[in-house]
Design an enzyme around this catalytic site. Structure first.
Site, PDB file in Angstrom:
ATOM      1  N   TYR A 169       6.486  -1.893  -3.209  1.00 43.98           N
ATOM      2  CA  TYR A 169       5.808  -1.359  -4.357  1.00 43.98           C
ATOM      3  C   TYR A 169       6.487  -1.957  -5.679  1.00 43.98           C
ATOM      4  CZ  TYR A 169       5.001   2.563  -7.705  1.00 43.98           C
ATOM      5  OH  TYR A 169       4.451   3.484  -8.614  1.00 43.98           O
TER       6      TYR A 169
HETATM    7  N1  LIG Z   1       3.538   9.458  -9.769  1.00 46.81           N
HETATM    8  C1  LIG Z   1       4.617   8.540 -10.004  1.00 46.81           C
HETATM    9  O1  LIG Z   1       5.698   8.763  -9.850  1.00 46.81           O
HETATM   10  C2  LIG Z   1       4.200   7.252 -10.595  1.00 46.81           C
HETATM   11  C3  LIG Z   1       5.217   6.533 -11.521  1.00 46.81           C
HETATM   12  C4  LIG Z   1       5.137   5.293 -11.906  1.00 46.81           C
HETATM   13  C5  LIG Z   1       3.611   4.720 -11.785  1.00 46.81           C
HETATM   14  N2  LIG Z   1       2.781   5.464 -10.984  1.00 46.81           N
HETATM   15  C6  LIG Z   1       1.464   4.870 -10.713  1.00 46.81           C
HETATM   16  O2  LIG Z   1       0.381   5.539 -11.240  1.00 46.81           O
HETATM   17  C7  LIG Z   1      -0.863   5.345 -10.580  1.00 46.81           C
HETATM   18  C8  LIG Z   1      -1.560   6.657 -10.135  1.00 46.81           C
HETATM   19  O3  LIG Z   1      -0.464   7.151  -9.151  1.00 46.81           O
HETATM   20  P1  LIG Z   1      -0.370   8.831  -9.107  1.00 46.81           P
HETATM   21  O4  LIG Z   1       0.762   9.393  -9.218  1.00 46.81           O
HETATM   22  O5  LIG Z   1      -1.532   9.473  -9.841  1.00 46.81           O
HETATM   23  O6  LIG Z   1      -0.787   9.010  -7.491  1.00 46.81           O
HETATM   24  P2  LIG Z   1      -2.000   9.592  -6.501  1.00 46.81           P
HETATM   25  O7  LIG Z   1      -1.623   9.330  -5.168  1.00 46.81           O
HETATM   26  O8  LIG Z   1      -2.067  11.110  -7.353  1.00 46.81           O
HETATM   27  O9  LIG Z   1      -3.402   8.771  -7.156  1.00 46.81           O
HETATM   28  C9  LIG Z   1      -3.430   7.292  -6.669  1.00 46.81           C
HETATM   29  C10 LIG Z   1      -5.107   7.216  -6.368  1.00 46.81           C
HETATM   30  O10 LIG Z   1      -5.326   6.134  -6.043  1.00 46.81           O
HETATM   31  C11 LIG Z   1      -6.313   5.969  -4.876  1.00 46.81           C
HETATM   32  N3  LIG Z   1      -6.229   4.946  -4.155  1.00 46.81           N
HETATM   33  C12 LIG Z   1      -5.324   4.490  -3.260  1.00 46.81           C
HETATM   34  N4  LIG Z   1      -5.676   3.404  -2.765  1.00 46.81           N
HETATM   35  C13 LIG Z   1      -6.816   2.874  -3.232  1.00 46.81           C
HETATM   36  C14 LIG Z   1      -7.887   1.784  -3.164  1.00 46.81           C
HETATM   37  N5  LIG Z   1      -7.482   0.782  -2.166  1.00 46.81           N
HETATM   38  N6  LIG Z   1      -8.866   1.750  -4.064  1.00 46.81           N
HETATM   39  C15 LIG Z   1      -9.348   2.801  -4.781  1.00 46.81           C
HETATM   40  N7  LIG Z   1      -8.169   3.850  -4.875  1.00 46.81           N
HETATM   41  C16 LIG Z   1      -7.262   3.759  -4.288  1.00 46.81           C
HETATM   42  C17 LIG Z   1      -5.994   7.297  -4.100  1.00 46.81           C
HETATM   43  O11 LIG Z   1      -7.074   7.662  -3.445  1.00 46.81           O
HETATM   44  C18 LIG Z   1      -5.603   8.200  -5.101  1.00 46.81           C
HETATM   45  O12 LIG Z   1      -6.678   9.201  -5.780  1.00 46.81           O
HETATM   46  C19 LIG Z   1      -0.427   4.538  -9.339  1.00 46.81           C
HETATM   47  O13 LIG Z   1      -0.543   3.134  -9.582  1.00 46.81           O
HETATM   48  C20 LIG Z   1       1.015   4.708  -9.344  1.00 46.81           C
HETATM   49  O14 LIG Z   1       1.726   3.514  -8.532  1.00 46.81           O
HETATM   50  C21 LIG Z   1       2.940   6.598 -10.368  1.00 46.81           C
END
Ligand SMILES: NC(=O)c1ccc[n+]([C@@H]2O[C@H](COP(=O)([O-])OP(=O)(O)OC[C@H]3O[C@@H](n4cnc5c(N)ncnc54)[C@H](O)[C@@H]3O)[C@@H](O)[C@H]2O)c1
Length: 266
Positions: A169
């Protein structure tokens, strides 16, 4: 937090939000609609995507496509669908992402490692590869500001710091930061701005794979690193993504925007 910033700041703009069915992506889509944009939600999970489409439809022009961002044929087809629906693509938010396993770096399986890199980094690149030519075709100077392309990559503080037990990640997000910097430089004079956001932990489904008995321990460990001592709200990340997509952001590209409650002070 209010979803209404500068009302209509994105009026007439057409956005794609990957991973838009839930969490941070859904919040960004909701905010872009509130600011006047039309939004195409892309996600791999059809059921959750259908629920998101139903929830957002009363708020403005929104469409949905089941897209796996790892698959260039699906990405290219969905770009065509968005162009037919909206006539243009002005804003691309590369948000789809997965956490991957919480294990030591050397105990990831090769398949786990590749999956995380494929979704979080190569997927974002495939979307840029498909969308940038369309953005360039309408944003080349002297096109007016309304026609400028904007790419917002949702990276992570993990990409700056390298979180223990999340090597795939962290490496994927470091790669996404570097992609932002390279693409930002390449497009700097061509009317397309490329920036990324590096949030600390948000309480979303991204942690769904963490066993319930470890979740409280993980929460404490995550929050102990955040001087403000809380999760970032998804609407706070969406507000930053809205600013990066709007006209007030005019002299930033290839840049990394921190939103980590004081955790990462660079
Ligand atoms: N939640 C956290 O703590 C956090 C912190 C920093 C960055 N992020 C980043 O923010 C972004 C969103 O994360 P989130 O927390 O909303 O997570 P989440 O799991 O709620 O949402 C992620 C979405 O991406 C979709 N997804 C996964 N694989 C996919 C693919 N191959 N093609 C298309 N869609 C796909 C999933 O179905 C999901 O709806 C991510 O890139 C994550 O790494 C999250």
């Amino acid at each position: 937090m209010s979803a209404v910033g500068s009302v209509s700041a994105l009026h007439g703009r057409h956005a794609i939000v990957t991973g838009g069915a839930r969490g941070i992506g859904l919040a960004i889509a909701r905010r872009y609609l509130a600011d006047g944009a039309s939004v195409a939600l892309w996600d791999i999970e059809a059921d959750v995507l259908a629920q998101a489409l139903e929830a957002l439809s009363p708020r403005g022009p929104v469409s949905a496509a089941v897209v796996d961002v790892r698959d260039e044929a699906q990405v290219d087809a969905a770009v065509g669908q968005s162009l037919r629906a909206f006539g243009a693509i002005d804003l691309l938010v590369n948000n789809a992402g997965v956490l991957g396993p919480t294990v030591n770096a050397w105990t990831h399986t090769p398949a786990q490692w590749r999956q995380v890199l494929d979704i979080n980094l190569t997927g974002a690149w495939l979307c840029c590869r498909a969308v940038v030519p369309h953005m360039l075709a309408r944003s080349m100077p002297p096109a007016d500001a309304q026609r400028r392309g904007r790419i917002v990559n949702v990276a992570s503080v993990a990409g700056k710091e390298g979180n223990g037990l999340n090597a795939a990640y962290s490496a994927s997000k470091a790669g996404l930061i570097a992609l932002t910097k390279s693409l930002g430089k390449e497009l700097a004079t061509q009317g397309v701005l490329v920036n990324c956001i590096t949030p600390s932990a948000a309480d979303t489904a991204v942690f769904a794979g963490v066993p319930a008995e470890h979740r409280e321990q993980l929460n404490q460990a995550l929050l102990a690193r955040v001087p403000m001592g809380r999760f970032v709200e998804v609407d706070e990340v969406a507000a930053m993504a809205a600013w990066l997509a709007g006209g007030d952001c005019s002299f930033s590209t290839g840049a990394v925007f921190d939103i980590s409650g004081g955790r990462s002070v660079y």
